[in-house]
Enzyme design. Structure first.
Site, PDB file in Angstrom:
ATOM      1  N   LYS A  89     -30.022  35.333   3.682  1.00 46.59           N
ATOM      2  CA  LYS A  89     -30.142  34.446   2.524  1.00 46.59           C
ATOM      3  C   LYS A  89     -29.769  33.017   2.901  1.00 46.59           C
ATOM      4  CE  LYS A  89     -27.378  36.896  -0.104  1.00 46.59           C
ATOM      5  NZ  LYS A  89     -27.144  37.983   0.849  1.00 46.59           N
ATOM      6  N   CYS A 178     -17.642  38.710 -13.285  1.00 50.09           N
ATOM      7  CA  CYS A 178     -17.535  39.079 -11.877  1.00 50.09           C
ATOM      8  C   CYS A 178     -16.134  39.067 -11.309  1.00 50.09           C
ATOM      9  CB  CYS A 178     -18.524  38.309 -11.014  1.00 50.09           C
ATOM     10  SG  CYS A 178     -17.990  36.726 -10.417  1.00 50.09           S
ATOM     11  N   MET A 179     -15.197  38.248 -11.836  1.00 49.46           N
ATOM     12  CA  MET A 179     -13.868  38.300 -11.231  1.00 49.46           C
ATOM     13  C   MET A 179     -12.703  38.141 -12.188  1.00 49.46           C
ATOM     14  SD  MET A 179     -13.823  34.636 -10.940  1.00 49.46           S
ATOM     15  CE  MET A 179     -12.894  34.935 -12.274  1.00 49.46           C
ATOM     16  N   MET A 363     -16.845  43.715  -6.636  1.00 49.12           N
ATOM     17  CA  MET A 363     -17.246  44.141  -7.981  1.00 49.12           C
ATOM     18  C   MET A 363     -16.860  45.582  -8.317  1.00 49.12           C
ATOM     19  SD  MET A 363     -18.216  41.560  -9.333  1.00 49.12           S
ATOM     20  CE  MET A 363     -17.547  40.350  -8.243  1.00 49.12           C
ATOM     21  N   GLY A 400     -17.938  36.881  -5.641  1.00 51.24           N
ATOM     22  CA  GLY A 400     -19.380  37.027  -5.494  1.00 51.24           C
ATOM     23  C   GLY A 400     -20.165  35.747  -5.665  1.00 51.24           C
ATOM     24  N   GLN A 401     -19.533  34.681  -6.133  1.00 47.30           N
ATOM     25  CA  GLN A 401     -20.266  33.438  -6.382  1.00 47.30           C
ATOM     26  C   GLN A 401     -19.614  32.302  -5.593  1.00 47.30           C
ATOM     27  OE1 GLN A 401     -21.980  32.878 -10.454  1.00 47.30           O
ATOM     28  NE2 GLN A 401     -20.210  34.057 -11.071  1.00 47.30           N
TER      29      GLN A 401
END
Lengths: 774, 214
Positions: A89, A178-179, A363, A400-401
């Site tokens: 990616k 997500c967190m 997650m 995750g971000q």
């Protein structure tokens, strides 16, 4: 006889005798995937540093620019995160800027049709609509919903505008999905957020336990760093502890499968065994740990207006030991499906004083209706054996971000948070009011809605205006139909700032063209407390502007020129220096703007010109003042807290009618809802559509083969998608897994909006479904 | 090549390869008790990675090239013929092939490194790979092949090339793309990174390109 055609052409082109010379003569003629060439493509590239746009690892990339176009990417060898390596990616990330359907002009809904307008007209309309909504429905009827992909300045100005100026705590971000459990885990166990360790732990650890974390696909660069450490150091084991078999299981030394939700029981059983075998680090525990218990049977939040407040109560070691009596390996084997032998094995790894242990999770533990608890329980294990805050000993919560930490956790773009502290605290409100130059009364001491409740409020009509930036909730909200129907109701006004059309722009009344990633200056903050600055490297297309500047334009139209005075050529630096005042302490100090500009990322606390790699350890952390070998300064008692947290079942488990678990997640090629990665040709081609992974035996019973359409039906909705058998991953019998990147197969029509009562983070990993051959 | 074909014949079945590697079975290393074969047998990469010493992955001989590689094949992806002579006794002892081609290593008699098979679990080697015992064709053929995949199929300058071939029977990247016997043009310098498919994803050249559209 051989390959006729080619032999001839090969002989022609490869006259050189040595193969290496042959290779050299072949390479110059290649054309990169047949793309159209830039007009001035003389091959000159300038390289500019940036953090990667995708996950929370925070790889440093160097973006190659030719003219005004990004044309190449390489890993930044100066960045300690990835040391020059990216994943697929990252290497192709710049192609995400150039999708043909890029949004470059503002659009507003006129008589049901989206019509292109000058961006100033759209900004005027947003400001007018906000004023009108506030005057007729009150300040808490307007909201902003941002993201862990917001840059730090984006989130900062959103918080300043909504919390400081307008006076509503209706500020949330998708990082809630997500967190949030990671945050409440840190806050309850340590009293201060974000990991104590850093990625350098990978080179020091002997044991890695990945708790519900498919790192081979989700954090590939860290994963290959782990594989390289295992290869180099020899004495390294990777234990994959998961509910489904993945690429990570294939690479691990041991793979242990547990039944969904029972990680709670297994973690307690590990503690039980650590105590029974006398592996407790008594000295560490006596000096640095205290014990708590909280409320139990805490619910699942599936009903509107759900409220929960935990009541921590001090207990002692003996009481904690008594609590663990229920969690013998034999009993937990019955609950979890993990053999007592494997539980003892896990305990022995944590318990062995000669082994340094790092636990990784993301997650699997956070999207969990007892997400805060399972975070607490893994900290319990590390605290009992004192394996924390030293190189290689690390309970490590990954994100995750790219800026879940930087923008959401550090800036505090959640309803209860401020850039420093929480809205409920008077001192924190005073600090914010002073730095923001607003009356302290502006800042409401009462939090309003967390994300799920915010979209429920939109559905109910308590919220009438919502501005969504850099995120795609019309794909990601669990129990999606309710929230989409809510957004489409009459008298709801939806503003969406984004770079491509998505199911979320489909429900918008105004679409603002946003600058993406390196088309603006900004900062991200990664999983290991690293702040990463990037410049505007290429110009944004058309009328696109940064989310920060969109917010500033609207703030000024609402009359807050005084609070948003900056000019467009220096606003990011000015915002950073203003924001930095919130963190002016050795526990949280941020690097100055000039330092961030110069380096490929700087870890905070940044004190006296030095980064802090391991917190709570005085060898590395200047905020430690107790004179002891560790100082857990987050809680007032200067200790880390071990929590007695029981196993409680999931909000919805399979039964007679809905007999499968549904688990959702990601794949290595795509990131989140795929709105960027699906526009990268190589990623789309490698993974063009989503699928449902089914265990081969279940598939045989159902009579489906690879590619057959399967209907997944829950109490909320249904979706039909192609079956994948022995594909990327293999779920155990009785479970199916679906990647959520594909808007053509909206799996969140099926999921449940149950959440952790403490963190308010939904559980995307567990609900009950049944399958039908479609 | 003619010379080599006679040489190994004389050598017989002795241990031709001085193996660089230990004797552990190829299946060692992966997590036991997991389902096998999924994700295009992705565990093979990790197993090979775990058990191949770095020196064996980074070693470079450079004598094999794409010319000789395609010279043994009828079309991209066809099983290569066996380019060296083999004693008749090999025919019912396939493990004799694996003794050299399972892990590679230097073959003094051929003055070459043995190429490593990506699928050592298929032990009936002669089912697909055959020697050439006659030079002349039975009759001439009008067979034509398509082009082999172009090299350097990067999407942009410096980005990792895509995997141009299907993964079926070619699951183990390290076998063919690393080590001294690797074909020079497709040999990678960074096999030590371990998780190949985190950067290289399939874009099969013989399949149509898929365009994304909402």
């Amino acid at each position: 006889m051989t390959m006729k055609l080619d032999r001839r052409s090969f002989i022609k082109s490869a006259a050189a005798t040595s193969a290496i010379a042959t290779a050299a003569s072949l390479f110059p003629g290649i054309s990169f995937a047949g793309w159209e060439k830039l007009e001035d493509a003389a091959g000159m590239i300038t390289w500019h540093k940036a953090p990667c746009r995708f996950c929370g690892t925070g790889c440093g990339v160097l973006v190659g620019v030719s003219g005004e176009r990004a044309v190449a990417v390489k890993g930044d060898p100066n960045c300690s995160v990835n040391k020059g390596l990216c994943c697929v990616k990252g290497y192709h990330s710049v192609q995400a800027l150039y999708g043909k359907d890029r949004i470059t002009r503002a659009k507003v809904r006129k008589n049901g049709e989206m019509v292109e307008v000058p961006i100033t007209e759209a900004l005027d309309l947003i400001a007018a609509k906000m004023k009108e909504t506030i005057s007729s429905h009150g300040k808490d009827s307007v909201a902003v919903y941002g993201s862990g992909q917001w840059t730090i300045p984006d989130g900062y100005v959103a918080s300043k505008l909504f919390k400081g100026c307008i006076g509503t705590n209706n500020v949330e971000a998708n990082a809630r999905l997500c967190m949030a459990s990671a945050v409440t885990g840190f806050m309850t166990s340590f009293g201060i957020d974000e990991p104590m360790g850093c990625y350098e732990d990978i080179e020091h650890a002997n044991v890695f336990v990945t708790w519900g974390n498919n790192m081979a696909e989700m954090h590939p660069v860290l994963f290959s760093r782990m594989l390289a450490a295992r290869k180099r150091n020899g004495d390294v084991e990777i234990i994959d502890f998961a509910t489904r078999t993945t690429r990570t299981s294939q690479a691990a030394d041991k793979s242990i499968l547990f039944k969904p939700q029972t990680d709670l029981a297994v973690a307690n059983a590990i503690c039980h065994e650590i105590i029974r075998n006398n592996w407790v680090n008594r000295d560490f525990v006596n000096k640095h740990v205290s014990f708590r218990k909280g409320l139990t049977n805490i619910g699942y939040g599936v009903e509107d207006h759900f409220q929960f407040q935990d009541k921590p109560e001090g207990i002692n070691f003996a009481e904690f030991e008594t609590f663990l009596k229920d969690y013998t390996p034999e009993r937990v084997e019955k609950i979890s499906g993990v053999s007592a032998r494997d539980i003892r094995y896990l305990a022995s790894l944590y318990g062995d004083p000669k082994k340094k242990v790092t636990s990784f999770w993301c997650m699997g533990m956070n999207q969990h209706t007892r997400g805060t608890w399972i975070n607490n329980l893994v900290y319990n294990i590390h605290l009992l054996v004192g394996k924390i805050s030293t190189p290689g000993n690390s309970p490590f919560s990954l994100t995750g971000q790219p800026s879940a930490c930087g923008t959401v956790r550090e800036v505090g773009t959640l309803t209860h948070k401020l850039p420093h502290g929480v809205v409920m605290n008077e001192h924190d409100r005073q600090m914010a009011a002073e730095i923001w130059n607003v009356p302290v009364e502006n800042i409401d001491p009462k939090p309003t809605y967390h994300t799920v409740e915010m979209f429920r409020a939109l559905d109910r009509g308590d919220i009438r205006f919502i501005w969504i930036q850099v995120t795609n909730p019309m794909v990601t909200m669990p129990k999606l139909k309710r929230y989409r129907d809510g957004a489409l109701k009459e008298d709801r006004f939806i503003v969406v700032s984004d770079v491509y059309p998505t199911p979320t722009t489909d429900v918008a009344d105004v679409i603002l063209p946003a600058a993406m990633w390196i088309e603006q200056e900004g900062m991200f903050g990664n999983s290991e407390r690293r702040t990463q600055h990037f410049d505007e490297i290429v110009p944004p297309p058309g009328e696109a502007m940064s989310d920060t500047w969109q917010l500033i334009e609207v703030a000024r139209r609402l009359g807050y020129e005084k609070q948003f005075p900056w000019s467009r050529d220096e606003y990011i630096g000015k915002i950073w220096e203003e924001y930095r005042r919130f963190h002016d302490s050795p526990k949280h100090n941020m690097a100055p703007y000039e330092v961030l500009r110069a380096r490929p990322g700087v870890q905070w606390p940044f004190v006296n010109g030095r980064e802090t790699r391991w917190r709570f350890n005085p060898k590395y952390d200047p905020a430690c003042t107790s004179g002891e070998d560790f100082h857990f300064y987050g809680h007032k008692d200067n200790r880390a807290w071990i929590w007695a947290r029981p196993y409680e079942p999931a909000a919805e488990s399979p039964d007679q009618e809905y007999n499968f678990w549904l688990n959702t997640g990601r794949v290595v090629e795509h990131w989140h809802t795929g709105s960027m990665t699906r526009r990268v040709p190589v990623l789309h081609n490698a993974m063009p559509s989503s699928y449902v992974e089914i265990n081969p035996d279940d598939a045989a019973e159902l009579g489906v083969v690879n590619g057959d359409m399967v209907k997944i039906i829950s109490r909320r909705g249904e979706v039909a998608m192609p079956a994948s058998i022995n594909g990327r991953g293999v779920p155990p019998r009785g479970m199916v897994f679906v990647p959520f990147f594909d808007e053509s197969y909206l799996i969140n029509e099926v999921t449940l909006d149950a959440f952790c009562p403490i963190s308010k983070q939904p559980d995307y990993k567990k609900c009950a479904v049944r399958l039908e051959k479609a | 090549m003619k010379k080599a074909e006679t040489k190994i014949g004389r050598l017989g079945i002795g241990f031709a390869a001085i193996c660089l590697l230990g004797a552990a079975a190829l299946s060692a290393g992966a997590a036991p008790d997991i389902p096998h074969g999924f994700d295009w047998d992705g565990e093979k990469i990790f197993n090979r990675y775990n058990e191949t010493p770095l020196s064996a992955m980074t070693g470079n001989d450079g004598t094999r090239n794409l010319n000789s590689f395609y010279g043994l094949r009828q079309y991209p992806g066809s099983p290569p013929r066996i380019p060296h002579a083999i004693p008749p006794a090999f025919a019912d002892e396939p493990y004799n092939c694996i003794s050299c081609h399972g892990r590679g290593g230097y073959v003094a008699e051929l003055q070459a490194y043995a190429p490593v098979t990506p699928h050592p679990e298929n032990e009936a080697c002669f089912q697909c790979h055959v020697p050439r015992r006659a030079e002349e064709l039975f009759v001439e053929t009008d067979w034509q092949s398509i082009n082999p995949p172009a090299l350097g199929r990067s999407q942009l300058g410096g980005s990792p090339p895509t995997i141009p071939h299907p993964l079926q029977l070619r699951e183990d990247c390290i076998a063919c793309h690393a080590g001294p016997a690797a074909v020079a043009e497709i040999r990678v310098e960074h096999a030590s990174r371990g998780n190949c498919r985190q950067c290289h994803v399939p874009l099969i050249v013989t399949e149509p390109v898929k365009e994304f559209a909402r």
